[in-house]
Motif scaffolding. Structure first.
Motif, mmCIF file in Angstrom:
data_model
loop_
_atom_site.group_PDB
_atom_site.id
_atom_site.type_symbol
_atom_site.label_atom_id
_atom_site.label_comp_id
_atom_site.label_asym_id
_atom_site.label_seq_id
_atom_site.Cartn_x
_atom_site.Cartn_y
_atom_site.Cartn_z
ATOM 1 N N UNK A 63 0.787 -1.170 -0.011
ATOM 2 C CA UNK A 63 -0.013 0.067 -0.108
ATOM 3 C C UNK A 63 0.889 1.307 -0.138
ATOM 4 N N UNK A 64 1.982 1.095 0.594
ATOM 5 C CA UNK A 64 2.849 2.408 0.859
ATOM 6 C C UNK A 64 3.221 2.754 -0.507
ATOM 7 N N UNK A 67 0.409 4.026 -2.797
ATOM 8 C CA UNK A 67 -0.183 5.438 -2.684
ATOM 9 C C UNK A 67 0.840 6.511 -3.218
ATOM 10 N N UNK A 68 2.250 6.289 -3.610
ATOM 11 C CA UNK A 68 2.902 7.121 -4.079
ATOM 12 C C UNK A 68 3.141 7.164 -5.645
ATOM 13 N N UNK A 131 4.232 16.029 -0.525
ATOM 14 C CA UNK A 131 5.661 16.040 -1.194
ATOM 15 C C UNK A 131 5.877 14.976 -2.271
ATOM 16 N N UNK A 132 4.835 14.098 -2.398
ATOM 17 C CA UNK A 132 4.930 13.201 -3.586
ATOM 18 C C UNK A 132 4.115 13.606 -4.842
ATOM 19 N N UNK B 31 1.439 4.190 10.776
ATOM 20 C CA UNK B 31 1.193 3.140 10.134
ATOM 21 C C UNK B 31 0.826 2.865 8.571
ATOM 22 N N UNK B 34 3.440 5.001 6.397
ATOM 23 C CA UNK B 34 4.780 4.186 6.171
ATOM 24 C C UNK B 34 4.719 2.769 5.893
ATOM 25 N N UNK B 51 11.735 2.984 10.452
ATOM 26 C CA UNK B 51 10.641 2.800 9.981
ATOM 27 C C UNK B 51 10.625 3.019 8.300
ATOM 28 N N UNK B 52 11.697 2.960 7.814
ATOM 29 C CA UNK B 52 12.050 3.017 6.265
ATOM 30 C C UNK B 52 11.530 4.307 5.607
ATOM 31 N N UNK B 53 11.258 5.488 6.350
ATOM 32 C CA UNK B 53 10.859 6.674 5.434
ATOM 33 C C UNK B 53 12.066 7.487 4.878
ATOM 34 N N UNK B 54 11.726 7.822 3.800
ATOM 35 C CA UNK B 54 12.713 8.733 3.010
ATOM 36 C C UNK B 54 12.413 10.256 3.330
ATOM 37 N N UNK B 57 8.961 11.061 2.635
ATOM 38 C CA UNK B 57 7.917 10.523 3.606
ATOM 39 C C UNK B 57 7.846 11.520 4.996
#
Lengths: 415, 96
Positions: A63-64, A67-68, A131-132, B31, B34, B51-54, B57
């Motif tokens: 989903x992450x 979504x982008x 931001x995306x 949740x 991310x 948590x893998x964010x850039x 994100x």
């Protein structure tokens, strides 16, 4: 120059969400058009379209990631995945520096642009753009994301030439392989413009059919009562390889690309040249490049959008180029079934042309009710029913607003 | 008198709820945005390291917090919000 072959195919279309379903729909002569479900079209002049059905990007990615991405990129990722698997490339140690991605999209992330702008105009003037927003919207991002997904470090970009976009992508990939710049490409195109501005914009140009009472017969290329095109969406992906590369890994070969042509009408922003000047030139260029003569072509998958002027000028052009040989051709517009996938049209029609070669079946031009006396009845427009025929070579035309013309010649692979 | 006591208890409970509401909303935003598992979202977890964010994100997370809690987080404050716990602490102190 090196020979270039097609070894993998992927499709997401209004007729089905795989190459298999798409081809079955084409051969059966099904229409993918139906009332619009993506938004409330009550107040729109055209209230139907050829939507992709039963597609959820989250069945294909988490989903992450989903979504982008704009829907046009979802279509790119999913069709490329099918083509990659179909070509048997999964798990192979490919030389990423010799593999590239050239994708086509006429519009890019229109859905994203529309929704971000809408939120801004509905707000108090404080910009709260996601931001995306930019990376989702730009029409080159699909190519970029595909390179990341597959680790392809070769040539990478998107072609934009309206409805010719994905044919331009295929042609560029073909050229880079035959010139020796790269060995393998993911190419094709995707489009997702069935949204409020997409439909209203084409409506304002009077480009769309308004046959709201009968969507499935609205796309009727070459019929006397054709009244515009049916907006479609989706994507098509092809794996192109140098013949050597394909043979070395024992790949299954669908067809060979024999040649390609490019031209411009230099006439009008949206109307085709009335005598089919650019369309004539592009088919001549494609034939010359392929080394084939008019008598070597068995099938033309036309641009044939079901607009009054476009269909006419394209048939004139075919007669200009093929002369007496035009009467031996099968000609069909698969847009009668899929609607017009805009920048993805070239890719899905390339797949239709390649399958016609592999299966010996010409997909039909459905929805033919009334002959238009403007067309020479000697031209076999493959009305209503698929026809069996050995196809040695097929030519696939796509033309775009702006007067961009492209034509690709596929031929049966012979060692 | 009885009445007043009841109101005081009610108010206390509401405040408690508000506090835990903020934490749970923050967790659910993280949740959602991310795509991580709820049990990874511990107070010490860093958005980028754990948590893998850039960088994009992270910007989006801050914007989501602003939207959810109807406040504006200045850039120099946003720079200091790098973990789940820091986000909860900041929002508990600043959310209306």
């Amino acid at each position: 120059m090196r020979r270039v072959v097609v070894t993998g195919l992927g499709a997401l279309t209004p007729l089905g969400n795989s190459v298999q379903e798409y081809w079955e729909g084409l051969v059966a002569g099904r229409s993918g058009a139906a009332p619009i479900t993506k938004f409330d079209a009550t107040r729109f002049r055209t209230r139907f379209a050829a939507e992709v059905k039963g597609f959820d990007p989250e069945n294909h990615m988490d989903r992450k990631e989903a979504r982008k991405m704009d829907p046009y990129t979802h279509y790119a990722m999913v069709t490329a995945e099918e083509a990659f698997r179909d070509a048997g490339l999964e798990g192979l140690a490919l030389n990423g520096e010799r593999a590239g991605v050239i994708w086509g999209s006429g519009i890019g992330g229109m859905y994203t642009v529309y929704h971000e702008f809408k939120a801004f105009f509905e707000g108090d003037g404080t910009p709260k753009f996601n931001p995306f927003f930019v990376p989702k919207m730009i029409s080159d991002i699909a190519a970029g994301l595909l390179s990341i997904r597959y680790g392809f470090h070769g040539p990478n970009y998107t072609t934009v030439s309206a409805c010719a976009s994905s044919n331009n992508a295929i042609i560029d990939a073909f050229n880079y392989i035959r010139w020796g710049v790269a060995d393998l490409f993911i190419t094709g195109g995707s489009e997702a413009a069935i949204n409020e501005p997409g439909v209203a914009g084409f409506n304002a140009m009077k480009a769309l059919s308004e046959r709201n009472d009968d969507p499935s017969t609205a796309s009727r290329p070459f019929d006397l009562d054709r009244d515009g095109f049916v907006l479609g969406e989706g994507g098509g992906a092809l794996i192109l390889e140098s013949l050597d590369h394909a043979l070395a890994r024992g790949a299954r070969i669908y067809a060979e690309i024999a040649g390609a042509g490019l031209s411009a009408d230099a006439h009008h922003i949206t109307a085709p040249h009335p005598e089919g000047l650019g369309a004539t030139l592009v088919m001549k260029n494609a034939l010359r490049d392929s080394g084939l003569g008019p008598a070597d072509i068995d099938y033309i998958n036309v641009h044939g959008t079901s607009t009054p002027l476009g269909d006419l000028s394209e048939i004139k052009a075919i007669q200009n180029v093929f002369g007496q040989d035009a009467y031996q051709l099968n000609v069909s517009s698969t847009k009668s079934m899929t609607g017009h996938l805009l920048g993805a049209a070239g890719a899905v029609e390339a797949i239709a042309s390649i399958k016609a070669i592999c299966e010996g079946i010409i997909p039909p031009t459905i929805n033919h009710f009334t002959d238009d006396p403007a067309f020479d009845p000697g031209i076999n427009l493959t009305f209503n029913q698929a026809q069996n025929r050995t196809v040695r070579a097929a030519l696939s035309n796509t033309f775009g607003f702006g007067g961009h013309n492209t034509s690709v010649v596929f031929k049966a692979y012979r060692a | 008198m009885h009445h007043l006591k009841f109101l005081v208890i009610l108010r206390f409970k509401l405040t408690q709820n508000n506090m835990s509401d903020i934490a749970s909303k923050v967790r659910s935003i993280i949740v959602d945005k991310l795509g991580v598992d709820e049990n990874e979202v511990t107070p010490e977890a860093s958005f980028t390291n754990d948590l893998g964010a850039d960088s994009l994100d992270t910007v989006e997370l801050i914007m989501e917090f602003e939207k959810e809690f109807n406040l504006s987080i200045p850039d120099d404050q946003a720079e200091n919000i790098q973990t789940v716990g820091q986000a909860i602490t900041y929002l508990e102190a600043n959310a209306k």
